[in-house]
Design an enzyme around this catalytic site. Structure first.
Site, PDB file in Angstrom:
ATOM      1  N   ARG B  54       0.803  -1.223   0.000  1.00 46.17           N
ATOM      2  CA  ARG B  54       0.000   0.000   0.000  1.00 46.17           C
ATOM      3  C   ARG B  54       0.832   1.267   0.000  1.00 46.17           C
ATOM      4  O   ARG B  54       0.506   2.208  -0.717  1.00 46.17           O
ATOM      5  CB  ARG B  54      -1.048   0.002   1.106  1.00 46.17           C
ATOM      6  CG  ARG B  54      -0.540  -0.003   2.519  1.00 46.17           C
ATOM      7  CD  ARG B  54      -1.707  -0.149   3.453  1.00 46.17           C
ATOM      8  NE  ARG B  54      -2.325  -1.465   3.323  1.00 46.17           N
ATOM      9  CZ  ARG B  54      -3.595  -1.726   3.585  1.00 46.17           C
ATOM     10  NH1 ARG B  54      -4.395  -0.783   3.978  1.00 46.17           N
ATOM     11  NH2 ARG B  54      -4.065  -2.941   3.464  1.00 46.17           N
ATOM     12  N   LYS B  82      23.521  -8.893  -5.585  1.00 43.57           N
ATOM     13  CA  LYS B  82      24.901  -9.192  -5.972  1.00 43.57           C
ATOM     14  C   LYS B  82      25.873  -8.565  -4.981  1.00 43.57           C
ATOM     15  O   LYS B  82      27.069  -8.527  -5.217  1.00 43.57           O
ATOM     16  CB  LYS B  82      25.192  -8.645  -7.369  1.00 43.57           C
ATOM     17  CG  LYS B  82      24.291  -9.201  -8.459  1.00 43.57           C
ATOM     18  CD  LYS B  82      24.625  -8.533  -9.787  1.00 43.57           C
ATOM     19  CE  LYS B  82      23.579  -8.854 -10.852  1.00 43.57           C
ATOM     20  NZ  LYS B  82      23.716  -7.951 -12.006  1.00 43.57           N
ATOM     21  N   ARG B 104      12.170   2.907   1.546  1.00 47.51           N
ATOM     22  CA  ARG B 104      11.749   2.051   2.657  1.00 47.51           C
ATOM     23  C   ARG B 104      12.885   1.081   2.929  1.00 47.51           C
ATOM     24  O   ARG B 104      13.443   0.500   1.994  1.00 47.51           O
ATOM     25  CB  ARG B 104      10.479   1.282   2.311  1.00 47.51           C
ATOM     26  CG  ARG B 104      10.350   0.061   3.231  1.00 47.51           C
ATOM     27  CD  ARG B 104       8.997  -0.430   3.509  1.00 47.51           C
ATOM     28  NE  ARG B 104       8.035   0.552   3.939  1.00 47.51           N
ATOM     29  CZ  ARG B 104       6.782   0.229   4.226  1.00 47.51           C
ATOM     30  NH1 ARG B 104       6.380  -1.015   4.128  1.00 47.51           N
ATOM     31  NH2 ARG B 104       5.938   1.152   4.600  1.00 47.51           N
TER      32      ARG B 104
END
Lengths: 203, 308
Positions: B54, B82, B104
Site C-alpha cells: 500500500r 549481488k 523504505r
C-alpha cells in the site's frame, strides 16, 4: 487549526524565500473608483456575450477571487438572474513553483465549463504567465466555447501573447514597482524584503 | 525542507502546510481526470528494500497524479542481491537523474543516511522500528478531514508499540498537534523508555475506551509470537482486540483507525470491521492525497531556484 491564517501566508517550513511586504506609494484608484470600474466591466461582459446565457465567472486565487465575486454580483444585479461562479488555484499549473512557494488554495469548480463562455477574472495582469497557467487549468475542466479575460489592472510588461478583454484600469508601471489591488482601491508601491534572500512575487 | 524523514523534522508548521496543501490535492483527486502537471519533468524513484504494497502504490499513484515520472526499484530483483552497497545503489539511481527518492528500509536511520548522500529529496516510507512519517500525516489528515479539533483530542494507540514505526510517528504527529495520546498495550509490547514518549500508558483497553475519541489499532505482527511477547493471538484478542462488546463501550462519535493490513480476529473482530466508525478506507484514499502534498512541497522546495 490555523488554516485561515496559513492560507494568507507563504510556506514557512517548505518555503524557499523569505517574506516580503508591500509598501504603498501612490493611490491610483479609491474604493468608489474600483466599484465603478467593476460595474462598467460587468456591463461590457453582458454586452459582449449578448446576455449571460452560458457565461461562467471564474476567479483566480487569490487576488482574482474578490474581483470575480464583485463582477458576478454586479452581473446578477444587471440581468436579474444568477450567474455560475467558480474559483481556480493555478499553483499546480505554474512553470516556476519554486520562485513563489505559496500554499495552494482549494479549487472550487462546481460547474462544467464545456460549451460555456468562461470569463477569467484576476486582479493584476502583468507577464501573462498566471493567465497561461489558468488556461491550462480551465481546459482540464472541459472544453469551453470561449475564454475571456477580465482584470482590474493591466500593468503591461507582457511576456506571452495574452491580452485582456475587460480592463478596469490601464496602469503604466516599471518592472520594479508593485501593484496592490483590493475592493478598497488600487495602490502603486514597492515590495521590500522582510528577510534576506527574499524574491519578489512577480506573477 | 529538502527531505521528509521524521515528523519531528517537520514541526507544527510543516504538518499544517502539508494539511493545507492536501486539501487542494483532495480536490484534484476528486476530478474526473485526477491529474495536474505540477511535477511534470520530475522523476521520482521508489526504492523499497522491504516489502510493501500500500505505501508503494500510494506513493506511485501520488507521483503520477502530479505528472512525475516514476522509476521503480525493488531490492529483490536488483544488484543488492549481488552485494551492491546501499550507497552505491543510491548513487547509481541518482546518476540517472532523479528529483526525489522514496526509501523504505528495514534498518532504522537508512533514509537519513541516504539523504546525506543524495542531492535529490529523500522521503522516508518507513525505516525499521523508527519512523513512518507519511502514515502519521495521512492519519492526522483523516482525523482533521472529519472536522475534529486536535486540541484535547483523546487518541488511544493500541497494540505492539515497541516494534511499530507507525506508533512512533503517530505519537509525534498527534502530540505536536495538541492531542492527548494514550498507549494501550501489555508491558511486553511497550518500548524500554516509554516514559520518554509524549504519551501516557495504560494496560487496560476497557478502562480507556469510554474516553477515547480516536481508537488507533496497530497491526499485530505474527512474527512477534515467536518471541513469546504475548501468550497467544487468541489471548491478545481477548485483552486488546476490538470486540463487538468493546465497540459498544467506545463513544458513538469516535473514529476507529488502522494502518493496514488488518488481521481480522486479532486486532479487530470481523463483526466490527463494518462499523460505521471505521475509517480504514478513508485512510487509504487520504494516503494518496497526503503523499501528493508531500511530494509537491518537498520537490518544489528543493528545486534549484530555476524554472521547474
Amino acid at each position: 487549526m490555523v488554516d485561515a491564517d496559513l492560507r494568507r501566508t507563504r510556506a514557512v517550513a517548505f518555503g524557499r524565500s523569505g517574506l516580503s511586504r508591500f509598501v504603498p506609494q501612490t493611490t491610483v484608484l479609491n474604493a468608489d473608483d474600483v466599484a465603478r470600474a467593476l460595474k462598467r466591466m460587468a456591463h461590457e461582459i453582458v454586452e459582449a456575450n449578448s446576455g449571460l446565457d452560458d457565461v461562467i465567472i471564474i476567479g483566480l486565487e487569490r487576488g482574482g477571487v474578490p474581483i470575480a465575486q464583485a463582477i458576478a454580483t454586479a452581473l446578477e444585479q444587471i440581468e436579474d438572474r444568477t450567474v455560475e461562479f467558480g474559483t481556480i488555484d493555478i499553483s499546480f499549473y505554474r512553470d516556476d513553483i519554486s520562485t513563489s512557494p505559496v500554499l495552494p488554495e482549494v479549487t472550487k469548480m462546481p460547474y462544467s465549463v464545456t460549451e460555456k463562455h468562461v470569463v477569467l477574472c484576476d486582479d493584476v495582469l502583468f507577464t501573462g504567465r498566471t493567465v497561461r497557467s489558468a488556461l491550462d487549468a480551465v481546459t482540464d475542466f472541459g472544453r469551453p466555447k470561449s475564454i475571456q479575460l477580465a482584470v482590474m489592472v493591466d500593468r503591461g510588461h507582457r511576456e506571452l501573447p495574452i491580452r485582456p478583454d475587460y480592463v478596469g484600469k490601464n496602469l503604466p508601471t516599471s518592472r520594479s514597482e508593485s501593484v496592490r489591488v483590493s475592493l478598497d482601491g488600487v495602490e502603486l508601491g514597492v515590495t521590500e524584503a522582510i528577510e534576506a534572500g527574499t524574491r519578489k512575487d512577480d506573477l | 525542507m529538502k527531505d521528509l524523514l521524521t515528523i519531528a523534522d517537520l514541526g507544527k508548521d510543516g504538518i499544517d502546510e502539508i494539511m493545507v496543501t492536501a486539501d487542494a490535492m483532495a480536490e484534484v483527486s476528486a476530478r474526473p481526470i485526477p491529474k495536474v502537471p505540477a511535477l511534470r519533468g520530475k522523476t521520482v524513484a521508489s526504492m523499497f528494500f522491504e516489502d510493501s504494497t500500500r505505501t508503494r502504490t500510494s506513493f506511485e499513484t501520488a507521483a503520477k497524479r502530479l505528472s512525475a515520472d516514476v522509476l521503480n526499484f525493488s531490492a529483490s530483483s536488483s544488484s543488492v542481491n549481488k552485494g551492491e552497497s546501499l550507497r552505491d545503489t543510491v548513487e547509481t539511481i541518482e546518476a540517472m537523474g532523479v528529483d526525489a527518492i522514496i526509501v523504505r528500509h528495514r534498518s532504522s536511520g537508512a533514509p537519513r543516511q541516504v539523504a546525506q548522500w543524495a542531492k535529490a529529496s529523500v522521503l522516508n516510507a518507513g525505516d525499521g522500528w523508527h519512523a513512518h512519517p507519511t502514515q502519521a500525516l495521512l492519519d492526522a489528515y483523516t482525523i482533521r478531514d472529519e472536522g475534529r479539533d486536535f486540541d484535547g483530542l483523546n487518541v488511544a494507540i493500541v497494540g505492539d508499540i515497541s516494534h511499530s514505526r507507525v506508533a512512533r510517528s503517530n505519537i509525534e504527529a498527534f502530540s505536536t498537534l495538541g492531542a492527548n495520546v494514550t498507549l494501550v498495550a501489555p508491558p511486553t509490547l511497550l518500548p524500554p523508555h516509554v516514559e520518554a514518549l509524549e504519551a501516557s500508558v495504560s494496560h487496560s483497553l476497557d478502562a480507556v475506551l469510554p474516553e477515547t475519541d480516536v481508537l488507533y489499532l496497530l497491526r499485530m505482527q505474527h512474527e512477534r509470537m515467536d518471541q513469546a511477547l504475548v501468550p497467544s493471538l487468541h489471548e491478545y484478542h481477548r485483552s486488546f482486540g476490538l470486540t463487538p462488546d468493546r465497540a459498544k463501550q467506545l463513544p458513538a462519535s469516535a473514529l476507529i483507525m488502522h494502518p493496514g493490513p488488518m488481521n481480522r480476529g486479532i486486532e479487530i473482530s470481523p463483526e466490527v470491521i463494518d462499523d460505521s466508525r471505521v475509517r480504514v478506507l478513508n485512510q487509504v484514499a487520504n494516503g494518496v492525497t497526503v503523499r501528493m502534498a508531500v511530494l509537491y512541497l518537498v520537490v518544489g522546495s528543493n528545486s534549484g531556484g530555476g524554472a521547474l
